[in-house]
Design an enzyme around this catalytic site. Structure first.
Site, PDB file in Angstrom:
ATOM      1  N   HIS A 281      58.785  35.915  83.002  1.00 24.26           N
ATOM      2  CA  HIS A 281      58.709  34.110  84.386  1.00 24.26           C
ATOM      3  C   HIS A 281      60.462  33.236  83.011  1.00 24.26           C
ATOM      4  O   HIS A 281      60.488  32.766  84.809  1.00 24.26           O
ATOM      5  CB  HIS A 281      57.965  33.374  83.095  1.00 24.26           C
ATOM      6  CG  HIS A 281      56.148  33.711  83.696  1.00 24.26           C
ATOM      7  ND1 HIS A 281      56.255  33.579  85.012  1.00 24.26           N
ATOM      8  CD2 HIS A 281      55.300  34.335  82.651  1.00 24.26           C
ATOM      9  CE1 HIS A 281      54.785  34.330  84.771  1.00 24.26           C
ATOM     10  NE2 HIS A 281      54.527  35.064  83.856  1.00 24.26           N
TER      11      HIS A 281
ATOM     12  N   ASN B 120      58.634  38.272  87.683  1.00 23.92           N
ATOM     13  CA  ASN B 120      57.825  37.466  86.968  1.00 23.92           C
ATOM     14  C   ASN B 120      57.742  38.987  85.859  1.00 23.92           C
ATOM     15  O   ASN B 120      57.239  39.450  84.719  1.00 23.92           O
ATOM     16  CB  ASN B 120      56.863  36.390  87.253  1.00 23.92           C
ATOM     17  CG  ASN B 120      56.996  35.581  87.122  1.00 23.92           C
ATOM     18  OD1 ASN B 120      58.730  35.572  87.249  1.00 23.92           O
ATOM     19  ND2 ASN B 120      56.859  34.211  87.693  1.00 23.92           N
TER      20      ASN B 120
ATOM     21  N   GLU C 135      56.634  28.822  93.745  1.00 22.97           N
ATOM     22  CA  GLU C 135      57.900  29.496  94.752  1.00 22.97           C
ATOM     23  C   GLU C 135      58.083  28.355  95.970  1.00 22.97           C
ATOM     24  O   GLU C 135      58.794  29.502  96.772  1.00 22.97           O
ATOM     25  CB  GLU C 135      58.229  30.771  94.611  1.00 22.97           C
ATOM     26  CG  GLU C 135      57.465  31.238  95.157  1.00 22.97           C
ATOM     27  CD  GLU C 135      55.819  31.644  95.131  1.00 22.97           C
ATOM     28  OE1 GLU C 135      54.984  32.299  95.251  1.00 22.97           O
ATOM     29  OE2 GLU C 135      55.508  30.780  93.258  1.00 22.97           O
TER      30      GLU C 135
ATOM     31  N   ASP D  18      62.350  31.732  86.547  1.00 16.43           N
ATOM     32  CA  ASP D  18      62.621  30.752  86.686  1.00 16.43           C
ATOM     33  C   ASP D  18      64.260  30.204  87.207  1.00 16.43           C
ATOM     34  O   ASP D  18      64.430  29.699  87.754  1.00 16.43           O
ATOM     35  CB  ASP D  18      62.319  29.628  85.090  1.00 16.43           C
ATOM     36  CG  ASP D  18      61.360  29.612  85.047  1.00 16.43           C
ATOM     37  OD1 ASP D  18      60.273  29.733  85.633  1.00 16.43           O
ATOM     38  OD2 ASP D  18      61.332  28.825  83.862  1.00 16.43           O
TER      39      ASP D  18
END
Length: 161
Positions: free
Chosen positions: A52, A47, A82, A56
């Site tokens: 981000h 990230n 996660e 994802d």
């Protein structure tokens, strides 16, 4: 709603309902089931380095592997962030370790745009073998997963408690 919107996996609430049902069935029939606890390695770094949207993508990649490697009766779920769990009905610890290693290797092999790939730390615990309590079983699987992280990540650890 029983699925996580990002991954399409089952959500935490659905997972918790089903692990409790599976525990009742397991006790009634004397048949074990196993729990895999899985955590994506280095998501914060992904990230921070790539953004981000790539975090994802990594989460979605793991989700795809879990869907692909799970049997039709297994329950793969995104627990949060996660962190993922997979409920393996009727599976003893030996077979669970084989399944977990298959998932680990498949996650490592998935190419992900820009970041290359990801790994996961995985813990395994088995109902009736390690505990007859769902809360304790979950704690044992998490503890094994943390041992995998501490011991270098990208590996499967078996509950020893």
């Amino acid at each position: 709603a029983i699925t996580d919107p990002l991954t399409g996996l089952y959500n935490r609430r659905y997972f918790e309902e089903n692990i409790n049902r599976e525990a009742e069935r397991s006790l009634r029939l004397g048949q074990p089931f196993s729990l895999i606890s899985l955590d994506l390695d280095h998501l914060k770094t992904i990230n921070d380095t790539y953004g981000h949207q790539y975090g994802d993508l990594a989460i979605k990649a793991i989700s795809g592997v879990l869907k692909n490697k799970a049997r039709s009766i297994d329950i793969p779920a995104r627990i949060g962030g996660e962190e993922f769990n997979v409920l393996l009905p009727g599976i003893d610890s030996y077979k669970a370790m084989v399944a977990a290693e298959r998932m680990r290797a498949a996650i490592e092999a998935v190419p992900i745009e820009t970041i290359g790939g990801v790994t996961a730390s995985i813990g395994v615990a088995t109902f009736l073998e390690h505990s007859k309590n769902v809360f304790e079983l979950t704690e044992l699987a998490d503890k094994a997963m943390y041992h995998a992280k501490i011991n270098g990540r990208n590996q499967v650890q078996y509950s020893i408690d």
